[in-house]
Design an enzyme around this catalytic site. Structure first.
Site, PDB file in Angstrom:
ATOM      1  N   LYS A   1       0.073 -61.989  20.647  1.00  0.00           N
ATOM      2  CA  LYS A   1       1.024 -62.536  21.620  1.00  0.00           C
ATOM      3  C   LYS A   1       1.215 -64.038  21.398  1.00  0.00           C
ATOM      4  O   LYS A   1       2.319 -64.573  21.566  1.00  0.00           O
ATOM      5  CB  LYS A   1       0.524 -62.260  23.036  1.00  0.00           C
ATOM      6  CG  LYS A   1       1.422 -62.841  24.118  1.00  0.00           C
ATOM      7  CD  LYS A   1       0.854 -62.602  25.504  1.00  0.00           C
ATOM      8  CE  LYS A   1       1.743 -63.250  26.567  1.00  0.00           C
ATOM      9  NZ  LYS A   1       1.213 -63.050  27.935  1.00  0.00           N
TER      10      LYS A   1
ATOM     11  N   HIS B   1      22.392 -27.492  -0.929  1.00  0.00           N
ATOM     12  CA  HIS B   1      22.471 -27.515   0.536  1.00  0.00           C
ATOM     13  C   HIS B   1      21.190 -26.942   1.146  1.00  0.00           C
ATOM     14  O   HIS B   1      21.216 -26.071   2.000  1.00  0.00           O
ATOM     15  CB  HIS B   1      23.703 -26.759   1.025  1.00  0.00           C
ATOM     16  CG  HIS B   1      24.996 -27.326   0.515  1.00  0.00           C
ATOM     17  ND1 HIS B   1      25.378 -28.631   0.762  1.00  0.00           N
ATOM     18  CD2 HIS B   1      25.969 -26.788  -0.254  1.00  0.00           C
ATOM     19  CE1 HIS B   1      26.546 -28.855   0.178  1.00  0.00           C
ATOM     20  NE2 HIS B   1      26.918 -27.758  -0.455  1.00  0.00           N
TER      21      HIS B   1
ATOM     22  N   GLU C   1      22.161 -33.618  -9.016  1.00  0.00           N
ATOM     23  CA  GLU C   1      21.861 -34.819  -8.238  1.00  0.00           C
ATOM     24  C   GLU C   1      20.443 -35.329  -8.473  1.00  0.00           C
ATOM     25  O   GLU C   1      20.209 -36.515  -8.699  1.00  0.00           O
ATOM     26  CB  GLU C   1      22.049 -34.524  -6.743  1.00  0.00           C
ATOM     27  CG  GLU C   1      23.492 -34.367  -6.319  1.00  0.00           C
ATOM     28  CD  GLU C   1      24.099 -35.670  -5.850  1.00  0.00           C
ATOM     29  OE1 GLU C   1      23.428 -36.721  -5.944  1.00  0.00           O
ATOM     30  OE2 GLU C   1      25.250 -35.641  -5.399  1.00  0.00           O
TER      31      GLU C   1
ATOM     32  N   PHE D   1      13.821  -7.869  10.071  1.00  0.00           N
ATOM     33  CA  PHE D   1      14.026  -6.416  10.005  1.00  0.00           C
ATOM     34  C   PHE D   1      15.506  -6.063   9.866  1.00  0.00           C
ATOM     35  O   PHE D   1      16.395  -6.860  10.162  1.00  0.00           O
ATOM     36  CB  PHE D   1      13.428  -5.717  11.224  1.00  0.00           C
ATOM     37  CG  PHE D   1      13.992  -6.168  12.552  1.00  0.00           C
ATOM     38  CD1 PHE D   1      15.304  -5.890  12.921  1.00  0.00           C
ATOM     39  CD2 PHE D   1      13.196  -6.847  13.457  1.00  0.00           C
ATOM     40  CE1 PHE D   1      15.819  -6.285  14.146  1.00  0.00           C
ATOM     41  CE2 PHE D   1      13.696  -7.253  14.693  1.00  0.00           C
ATOM     42  CZ  PHE D   1      15.015  -6.968  15.033  1.00  0.00           C
TER      43      PHE D   1
END
Length: 385
Positions: A26, A165, A217, A354
């Site tokens: 401080k 993506h 990339e 499922f």
């Protein structure tokens, strides 16, 4: 620490140390306060240069480190106390303090109008060897690629995955990285453009020559041979990343932002063995089919749901993901395989959930699949079986 009692933990909570650090920080206009040994040499050099004094800039920087350190310390205490009431039914504590420091600003977020930054130790796990700075979307894709490859950590073969993506569009395994890449690429030669490629083994020159033909990339591997690095560095827009697998965190929470808060769960590190699964049909799968299911089961976990993967023992053959119905995911995977002239005869199908109706199973069998692995749990399980 393990074996530490509550009384010992409370007794070891420091009062004076944090109080003195905070008061010194401080008053940093006149006080130099140190909490990190890495700053010792810097401060000593500055004192020698300024007749025993430090600069306000340095004192301000050090003061900020103090408040970060004491905040992290108090956060750990709060989390410890908040964890005492955990039960098997409620395994998470009352608070979570992540204590993350910003490691880098990003050029922008998911879109150009969004600001973004990355916090934590991501930069320690991945070392950039070449290329312009990573984008927000790059980091999301890289994260998905690392999680997928981590699930193949016990596979002695070379494994290469291609992602776009943040979902896999092809995964292959072989005697070497080039063989693995060719299998992965054959699954979907259209999608890798502008994607992420990750190898479980060292990236060598033959693989570098193969991938140099397409624009990608980010390329990730535990290491690159010098000649591969030399070739790959010739394209300035390509990022090359060395993956420090040993620095991957072992027990990390999965945190997701929701409006007004965060969702927290255990990370999904489970890798179930198909050989130990319940056989729901009269015929048990062959050893070859189990190997194919084992491969597809590891990949389908990382495909966006509804997710379907047709696989052989060493490669994906058709991937269908991100669909609003499971049968559409099956049909998409079949269509992709047909377009690449990849036979699904004798393949294994992996489904991330499922089958609510038997139609997805019927299409898979018509396409040539001879084994299916899926969690089950539908009220129509008998119809699918």
């Amino acid at each position: 620490a393990r074996g530490c009692t509550f009384e010992e933990a409370i007794e070891n909570i420091d009062i004076g140390g944090p109080s003195m650090l905070r008061s010194a920080a401080k008053n940093h206009a006149a006080v130099t306060v140190l909490v990190d040994p890495a700053d010792y040499a810097v401060v000593l050099e500055e004192m020698r240069a300024h007749g025993g004094a430090t600069t306000l800039e340095t004192r301000t920087r050090l003061a900020k480190k103090v408040f970060r350190a004491t905040a992290a310390y108090d956060g750990m205490i709060a989390d410890y106390l908040g964890n005492l009431a955990r039960t098997d039914d409620e395994p998470f504590g009352e608070t979570i303090h992540l204590q993350l420091e910003r490691s880098a600003h990003l050029r922008y977020g998911e879109n150009p109008h969004q600001h973004a930054a990355v916090y934590g130790d991501f930069g320690r796990i991945l070392e950039q060897l070449h290329g312009k700075e990573l984008s927000y979307n790059n980091l999301v894709d890289i994260d998905s690629s690392l999680r997928l490859m981590a699930d193949f950590a016990d596979d002695p073969r070379a494994v290469v995955a291609i992602l776009k993506h943040n979902t896999p569009c092809g995964v292959g395994a072989g005697d070497g990285v080039l063989d693995a890449y060719r299998k992965a690429f054959a699954t979907d030669p259209e999608s890798p453009f502008g994607g992420i490629l990750i190898a479980s083994h060292t990236w060598d020159l033959p693989l570098a020559q193969a991938v140099d033909e397409i624009f990608s990339e980010v390329l990730i591997a535990p290491d690159f041979t010098p000649d591969a690095l030399e070739l790959l560095r010739k394209k300035k827009n390509r990022r090359l990343m060395r993956w420090h697998r040993d620095r991957m965190p072992k027990l990390e929470l999965d945190v997701r932002k929701v409006v007004g808060g965060y969702l927290v769960q255990d990370q999904d590190t489970a890798i179930e063995d198909p050989a130990k699964a319940k056989v729901a049909t009269r015929r048990a799968p062959s050893a070859e089919e189990i190997e194919a299911m084992r491969f597809g089961w590891r990949v389908v976990k990382h495909v966006k749901s509804n997710a379907i993967v047709f696989a052989a023992a060493d490669r994906t053959l058709g991937i269908g993901g991100g669909q609003t119905s499971r049968v559409d995911a099956v049909l998409l995977a079949i269509d992709k395989a047909k377009r690449q002239k990849l036979s699904l005869t004798g393949s294994a199908l992996a489904s991330d959930a499922f089958f609510p109706f038997p139609d997805g199973v019927e299409h898979a069998l018509s396409a040539g699949a001879t084994a299916i692995i899926q969690p089950g749990g539908s009220v129509r399980d008998d119809d699918a079986v």
